[in-house]
Design an enzyme around this catalytic site. Structure first.
Site, PDB file in Angstrom:
ATOM      1  N   HIS A  24       3.175  -6.556  12.089  1.00  0.00           N
ATOM      2  CA  HIS A  24       1.700  -6.297  12.884  1.00  0.00           C
ATOM      3  C   HIS A  24       2.109  -7.464  14.137  1.00  0.00           C
ATOM      4  O   HIS A  24       1.387  -8.200  14.448  1.00  0.00           O
ATOM      5  CB  HIS A  24       0.728  -7.049  11.857  1.00  0.00           C
ATOM      6  CG  HIS A  24       0.680  -6.088  10.790  1.00  0.00           C
ATOM      7  ND1 HIS A  24       0.982  -4.629  10.745  1.00  0.00           N
ATOM      8  CD2 HIS A  24       0.129  -6.174   9.477  1.00  0.00           C
ATOM      9  CE1 HIS A  24       0.595  -4.248   9.628  1.00  0.00           C
ATOM     10  NE2 HIS A  24       0.154  -5.197   8.932  1.00  0.00           N
ATOM     11  N   HIS A  78      -5.526  -5.786  -3.550  1.00  0.00           N
ATOM     12  CA  HIS A  78      -5.687  -5.743  -2.237  1.00  0.00           C
ATOM     13  C   HIS A  78      -5.002  -4.335  -1.708  1.00  0.00           C
ATOM     14  O   HIS A  78      -4.271  -3.942  -1.785  1.00  0.00           O
ATOM     15  CB  HIS A  78      -4.716  -7.003  -1.558  1.00  0.00           C
ATOM     16  CG  HIS A  78      -4.905  -6.741   0.077  1.00  0.00           C
ATOM     17  ND1 HIS A  78      -5.982  -6.760   0.864  1.00  0.00           N
ATOM     18  CD2 HIS A  78      -3.930  -7.483   0.909  1.00  0.00           C
ATOM     19  CE1 HIS A  78      -5.632  -6.925   2.090  1.00  0.00           C
ATOM     20  NE2 HIS A  78      -4.292  -7.254   2.102  1.00  0.00           N
ATOM     21  N   GLU A  80      -4.399  -3.440   1.530  1.00  0.00           N
ATOM     22  CA  GLU A  80      -3.674  -3.313   2.623  1.00  0.00           C
ATOM     23  C   GLU A  80      -2.546  -2.463   2.394  1.00  0.00           C
ATOM     24  O   GLU A  80      -2.041  -2.605   1.063  1.00  0.00           O
ATOM     25  CB  GLU A  80      -3.110  -4.478   3.253  1.00  0.00           C
ATOM     26  CG  GLU A  80      -2.713  -4.471   4.657  1.00  0.00           C
ATOM     27  CD  GLU A  80      -2.349  -5.667   5.279  1.00  0.00           C
ATOM     28  OE1 GLU A  80      -2.029  -5.819   6.380  1.00  0.00           O
ATOM     29  OE2 GLU A  80      -2.731  -6.897   4.744  1.00  0.00           O
ATOM     30  N   ASP A  82       0.573  -2.303   2.780  1.00  0.00           N
ATOM     31  CA  ASP A  82       1.953  -2.980   2.141  1.00  0.00           C
ATOM     32  C   ASP A  82       1.853  -2.949   0.703  1.00  0.00           C
ATOM     33  O   ASP A  82       3.036  -3.157   0.102  1.00  0.00           O
ATOM     34  CB  ASP A  82       2.417  -4.095   2.926  1.00  0.00           C
ATOM     35  CG  ASP A  82       1.270  -5.147   3.263  1.00  0.00           C
ATOM     36  OD1 ASP A  82       0.018  -4.875   3.146  1.00  0.00           O
ATOM     37  OD2 ASP A  82       1.781  -6.285   3.054  1.00  0.00           O
ATOM     38  N   HIS A 146      -7.121 -11.949   2.810  1.00  0.00           N
ATOM     39  CA  HIS A 146      -7.641 -12.152   4.068  1.00  0.00           C
ATOM     40  C   HIS A 146      -8.410 -10.729   4.528  1.00  0.00           C
ATOM     41  O   HIS A 146      -8.444 -10.505   5.673  1.00  0.00           O
ATOM     42  CB  HIS A 146      -6.392 -12.249   5.271  1.00  0.00           C
ATOM     43  CG  HIS A 146      -5.287 -11.123   5.182  1.00  0.00           C
ATOM     44  ND1 HIS A 146      -4.854 -10.459   6.156  1.00  0.00           N
ATOM     45  CD2 HIS A 146      -4.597 -10.759   4.053  1.00  0.00           C
ATOM     46  CE1 HIS A 146      -4.110  -9.849   5.975  1.00  0.00           C
ATOM     47  NE2 HIS A 146      -3.750  -9.814   4.547  1.00  0.00           N
ATOM     48  N   ASP A 165      -1.903 -11.821  -1.154  1.00  0.00           N
ATOM     49  CA  ASP A 165      -1.419 -12.455   0.064  1.00  0.00           C
ATOM     50  C   ASP A 165      -1.651 -13.851   0.242  1.00  0.00           C
ATOM     51  O   ASP A 165      -1.238 -14.361   1.323  1.00  0.00           O
ATOM     52  CB  ASP A 165      -2.219 -11.623   1.362  1.00  0.00           C
ATOM     53  CG  ASP A 165      -1.281 -10.288   1.605  1.00  0.00           C
ATOM     54  OD1 ASP A 165      -0.347 -10.255   1.069  1.00  0.00           O
ATOM     55  OD2 ASP A 165      -1.933  -9.536   2.457  1.00  0.00           O
ATOM     56  N   TYR A 193       3.698 -18.152   7.492  1.00  0.00           N
ATOM     57  CA  TYR A 193       2.857 -17.314   6.960  1.00  0.00           C
ATOM     58  C   TYR A 193       1.151 -17.691   7.013  1.00  0.00           C
ATOM     59  O   TYR A 193       0.479 -16.899   7.419  1.00  0.00           O
ATOM     60  CB  TYR A 193       3.225 -17.040   5.677  1.00  0.00           C
ATOM     61  CG  TYR A 193       2.431 -15.811   4.926  1.00  0.00           C
ATOM     62  CD1 TYR A 193       3.046 -14.637   4.669  1.00  0.00           C
ATOM     63  CD2 TYR A 193       1.249 -16.022   4.243  1.00  0.00           C
ATOM     64  CE1 TYR A 193       2.267 -13.504   4.338  1.00  0.00           C
ATOM     65  CE2 TYR A 193       0.685 -14.806   3.595  1.00  0.00           C
ATOM     66  CZ  TYR A 193       1.180 -13.580   3.563  1.00  0.00           C
ATOM     67  OH  TYR A 193       0.619 -12.816   3.039  1.00  0.00           O
ATOM     68  N   HIS A 226       4.222 -11.367  -1.583  1.00  0.00           N
ATOM     69  CA  HIS A 226       5.204 -11.539  -0.543  1.00  0.00           C
ATOM     70  C   HIS A 226       6.124 -12.745  -0.821  1.00  0.00           C
ATOM     71  O   HIS A 226       5.408 -13.701  -0.983  1.00  0.00           O
ATOM     72  CB  HIS A 226       4.822 -11.677   0.982  1.00  0.00           C
ATOM     73  CG  HIS A 226       4.042 -10.217   1.255  1.00  0.00           C
ATOM     74  ND1 HIS A 226       4.720  -9.320   1.730  1.00  0.00           N
ATOM     75  CD2 HIS A 226       2.864 -10.227   1.799  1.00  0.00           C
ATOM     76  CE1 HIS A 226       3.902  -8.452   2.200  1.00  0.00           C
ATOM     77  NE2 HIS A 226       2.740  -8.729   2.196  1.00  0.00           N
TER      78      HIS A 226
END
Length: 400
Positions: A24, A78, A80, A82, A146, A165, A193, A226
């Protein structure tokens, strides 16, 4: 990479994305990981999945521990993609009727993303779920950290926080835990990050950390989605987040600029020399076309001053510099001193436009900035040196 048993009957079964270099608009020269966690017991639980194209690798890792069909519960911290991209394939293997736990907003997002008739179980902050074998999951909503759907899952008896995250890094290596790599390198990746993903939500993170402290949660391990897992001393990353969320600054200046025929670069060099003469020991000159915006933002996060230089191009700020300013504005850094400078040929609007951009971010602008037509001469470079010196003294809290 094979699954790793991070605690008795608890496995990291995620995957490494060795080759991703852009996330991103965030540079990821060390790749990243999509971590997922399998708890084996009376009730077998999978926490999070992976990016869609890595789903078969995730399933292979699960099969190295147990048959995926024996998973009883899936948790989505989450939505998102990924972390949720692998859900359709995983649920088709695990069983479409198996409970899929998520936050209230998570249920809405999963429905909108995938249009599947899954057995969604909405959970609220503080809600607990007994999973047998003397184990209890507790869910903590972390809305807007987030995404609106974000939450943590806490395994109470083992003191393990699956933090989605938060507390992570975009880093893929052979290491799994914090005690397997140099802590300064690890904190660098964690800082980058934070600066590029979580900085806009700093006030919420301050509140979250206080809430976690008030709850007295025992944290033996922090497992983000991550990067590296924190087992040696999770307090290190919690303390770092506390500092970063307060947006504490160092006696540091970042000078970012673009240049056409080196005139603005000459001005930047003179400003840097003035900052150094004033006694600022951390000065970072950065040419924006030679550095990635996410690396620039990492330096800016803890800087007390940001000086920005641009030539005027078509009555505007140089495009590469405007890219960085737009990116920075969205991340909402706070508590900065700022100044603008730039060269021009015949119109010279860039400094005025830079001042407007910096003011819109809430930065303090103690000076009007400096414009130089064509190539700066000695006297004009002396003015730039003076600007750097005055800003440097202000950084250090001294009188000019």
């Amino acid at each position: 990479m094979r699954p790793v048993e991070i605690a008795p009957n608890i496995f990291e079964v995620g995957v490494r994305d060795w080759n991703i270099r852009d996330f991103h608009g965030y540079s990821t020269p060390a790749g990243t990981t999509y971590n997922a966690f399998l708890i084996r017991g009376e009730t077998n639980v999978l926490i999070d999945t992976v990016k869609a194209e890595f789903t078969e690798e995730l399933l292979a890792n699960i099969r190295a521990v147990m048959d995926p069909k024996d998973i009883d519960i899936v948790v989505s911290n989450h939505t998102e993609m990924d972390h949720s991209g692998g859900l359709p394939r995983v649920m088709s293997v695990v069983g479409e009727d198996k409970p899929l736990y998520c936050s209230k907003m998570g249920a809405k997002n999963l429905a909108r993303h995938f249009h599947q008739k899954w057995n969604l179980k909405e959970v609220g902050s503080g809600e607990e779920l007994a999973i047998g074998s003397g184990r209890t999951l507790m869910f903590l909503e972390t809305r807007m950290l987030h995404w609106p759907d974000s939450m943590f899952t806490y395994l109470k008896e083992e003191g393990i926080l699956f933090s989605s995250d938060a507390f992570g890094q975009h880093y893929a290596g052979s290491e799994v835990f914090d005690d397997q790599m140099d802590i300064s390198e690890l904190l660098f990746h964690a800082k980058k990050y934070y600066a590029n993903i979580l900085l806009p939500f700093s006030s919420l993170i301050t509140k979250l950390l206080k809430s976690v402290g008030d709850m007295g949660l025992r944290l033996n391990m922090v497992c983000p989605d991550h990067g590296i897992l924190w087992r040696k001393d999770p307090a290190v990353i919690l303390e770092a987040y506390e500092r970063w969320s307060r947006q504490e600054t160092l006696d540091k200046a970042v000078v970012i600029y673009d240049t056409m025929w080196h005139s603005t670069e000459m001005m930047a060099d003179a400003i840097v020399s003035g900052l150094v003469e004033a006694g600022v020991t951390q000065v970072r000159p950065i040419s924006v076309r030679k550095s990635h915006r996410s690396d620039i933002m990492t330096e800016i996060m803890d800087a007390k001053a940001v000086l920005v230089g641009s030539p005027t191009l078509n009555n505007q700020i140089f495009p590469a510099l405007m890219d960085v300013l737009t990116y920075m504005k969205g991340l909402k850094p706070q508590g900065k001193i700022a100044a603008a400078f730039g060269s021009y040929g015949w119109s010279g609007e860039a400094v005025k436009l830079l001042n407007a951009e910096l003011a819109s971010m809430g930065f303090e602008l103690p000076e009007e900035g400096i414009r130089v037509q064509y190539v700066p001469e000695h006297d004009q470079l002396t003015l730039c040196h003076g600007l750097g010196r005055r800003i440097g003294l202000k950084i250090l809290g001294k009188e000019a």
